[in-house]
Design an enzyme around this catalytic site. Structure first.
Site, PDB file in Angstrom:
ATOM      1  N   GLY A 119       0.798  -1.013  -0.021  1.00  0.00           N
ATOM      2  CA  GLY A 119       0.035   0.008   0.019  1.00  0.00           C
ATOM      3  C   GLY A 119       0.857   1.253   0.145  1.00  0.00           C
ATOM      4  N   ARG A 296      25.574 -34.212  17.129  1.00  0.00           N
ATOM      5  CA  ARG A 296      24.112 -34.154  17.442  1.00  0.00           C
ATOM      6  C   ARG A 296      23.879 -33.689  18.969  1.00  0.00           C
ATOM      7  NH1 ARG A 296      22.356 -40.269  15.714  1.00  0.00           N
ATOM      8  NH2 ARG A 296      20.620 -39.568  16.632  1.00  0.00           N
ATOM      9  N   LYS A 314      26.678 -38.336  19.539  1.00  0.00           N
ATOM     10  CA  LYS A 314      25.317 -38.009  19.839  1.00  0.00           C
ATOM     11  C   LYS A 314      25.372 -38.216  21.486  1.00  0.00           C
ATOM     12  CE  LYS A 314      22.193 -40.682  20.857  1.00  0.00           C
ATOM     13  NZ  LYS A 314      21.290 -41.569  21.077  1.00  0.00           N
ATOM     14  N   HIS A 326      38.529 -40.379  12.963  1.00  0.00           N
ATOM     15  CA  HIS A 326      37.615 -40.650  11.620  1.00  0.00           C
ATOM     16  C   HIS A 326      36.714 -41.517  11.678  1.00  0.00           C
ATOM     17  CE1 HIS A 326      42.286 -41.273  11.154  1.00  0.00           C
ATOM     18  NE2 HIS A 326      41.784 -42.407  11.690  1.00  0.00           N
ATOM     19  N   TYR A 350      21.780 -49.550  20.936  1.00  0.00           N
ATOM     20  CA  TYR A 350      20.278 -49.606  20.994  1.00  0.00           C
ATOM     21  C   TYR A 350      19.479 -50.911  21.706  1.00  0.00           C
ATOM     22  CZ  TYR A 350      15.702 -48.678  18.616  1.00  0.00           C
ATOM     23  OH  TYR A 350      14.650 -48.298  18.331  1.00  0.00           O
TER      24      TYR A 350
END
Length: 424
Positions: A119, A296, A314, A326, A350
């Site tokens: 406008g 992470r 992580k 590495h 896990y």
């Protein structure tokens, strides 16, 4: 945006689009900070007062829905939430000019290189607002006006709510426009001021994904510039993306193609990159990260530690001067100081049974792992132990022991202590 996600909730450099506008307002310390949202987004702003606009009836109705939460406030600052480049400085200037002028309202204008569909601001002979003319309603002469409306205003609170009550839908969309509130005030003989923003690029809004990307690049440049002026070396700012909540200490170095997200913190003397992604990670003094490394959330590298090429870490604590040079994955682990993790080391954490939490791997100080090691949690490797190459470790390894020797783990307790004693 052509998206199922509401425009104001699209992510932009670590925040949502609306969050950038909210954070620009917050330093002004308003008595009431109110977010107007649709019913679908009403739960998206934890910790803030949310006024729900039941139906999308336009900007005037949106402001009107906030009245019960604002009440008798002398100055009401209205900010469109799709302006991620706004700064507290320009908003503070707008409020101060409004209060000093005694105007019934003050409009923030800007003069972009291309006025597009904004406008147009039409001023009277005294420089105050005469009208805001939408581009589709403007004459050819009005379209040549370069000064446009930002959709950001300050209103005298006592005059805002009565004029909002007078709004009626005067358009095909059946919406109530906030620009009509400014028009009514002018018609009533009130003074409506205009403040032209000194830096038009900071006032640009976002309506498309292309504009979202442009805003992201501008925010990237702004954030990088602030860090460099504070003593951080950013080798190639054009390829370095650092979110707003990241902390970088002076004398840290960020190499090209690095992305630092969330509440990542990089200490003095650390070098990060190239080609590194770090999310909610803590990188200690003089630590080295990269190239091609992914840190992470929950990762902490202590002073002098190294996470090298094709390493992913992580939720782990890496001790001082410990090296993971590495091709390794370290997750849910604690590693002591001065340890060296050989190439291809993997922590297997896990759970075997559904619903069980992941277990921790603990590696002591001055440990040496071989290449291609697997460490099955929960397992603990004692201080100054060695792990033979190609071994999968399932049982705890006492300090100063040698373990491994596939196909099944064999542990030679005290082997390294005896070897050291023999050498003496």
């Amino acid at each position: 945006m052509k998206s199922a996600t509401p425009k104001h909730l699209h992510p932009l450099l670590g925040r949502r689009l609306a969050d950038w506008a909210i954070e620009a307002v917050r330093p002004l310390e308003p008595d009431h900070l109110v977010v107007v949202a649709s019913p679908q987004a009403a739960d998206a702003f934890d910790g803030l007062t949310v006024a729900v606009q039941r139906e999308p009836l336009g900007t005037g109705d949106a402001v009107r829905s906030a009245e019960p939460f604002v009440g008798d406030t002398d100055s009401v600052l209205v900010v469109s939430a799709d302006h991620p480049l706004l700064t507290p400085r320009v908003l503070r200037q707008l409020v101060e000019q409004h209060r000093e002028s005694g105007a019934a309202a003050t409009v923030l204008s800007f003069e972009p290189p291309d006025p597009r569909a904004y406008g147009r601001i039409v001023r009277n002979a005294e420089g105050s607002l005469e009208s805001i003319v939408e581009a589709r309603d403007a004459t050819a002469d009005q379209l040549r006006i370069g000064e446009v409306n930002s959709s950001i205003y300050v209103f005298d609170g006592a005059k805002l709510w009565p004029v909002l009550a007078r709004l009626e839908p005067q358009n095909a969309q059946g919406e109530l426009y906030l620009t009509d509130a400014a028009r009514f005030l002018v018609q009533d003989g009130e003074n409506v001021g205009v403040m032209k923003a000194p830096y038009p690029a900071d006032i640009e809004g976002v309506n498309t994904r292309e504009e979202l990307a442009d805003a992201g690049a501008a925010l990237r440049d702004r954030i990088n510039r602030e860090h460099m002026l504070a003593g951080v070396t950013i080798v190639d700012p054009a390829t370095t993306w650092i979110e707003a909540d990241v902390e970088l200490e002076p004398d840290s170095t960020i190499h090209p193609f690095t992305v630092l997200r969330g509440r990542t913190r990089v200490a003095s003397g650390a070098e990060v990159g190239p080609h590194v992604v770090a999310v909610d990670a803590e990188i200690g003094e003089s630590a080295k990260v990269g190239p091609f490394c992914y840190l992470r959330p929950g990762t902490r590298l202590d002073a002098g530690a190294k996470a090298g090429t094709f390493v992913e870490i992580k939720n782990s604590e890496i001790g001082e001067r410990t090296k993971i040079p590495h091709m390794s994955y370290i997750g849910d682990a604690e590693i002591g100081a001065d340890t060296n993790i050989g190439a291809g080391t993997i922590t297997a954490n896990y759970p075997h049974e559904a619903g069980r939490p992941k277990q921790r791997t603990k590696i002591g100080r001055n440990v040496r792992t071989g290449i291609h090691n697997g460490l099955e949690a929960p397992v603990e490797i004692g201080d100054e132990a060695w792990i033979a190459g190609g071994s999968y470790i399932t049982d705890d390894v006492p300090p100063e022991s040698l373990a491994g020797f596939p196909p099944r783990q064999v542990t030679k307790e005290g082997y390294l202590r005896r070897k050291r004693d023999d050498n003496h």
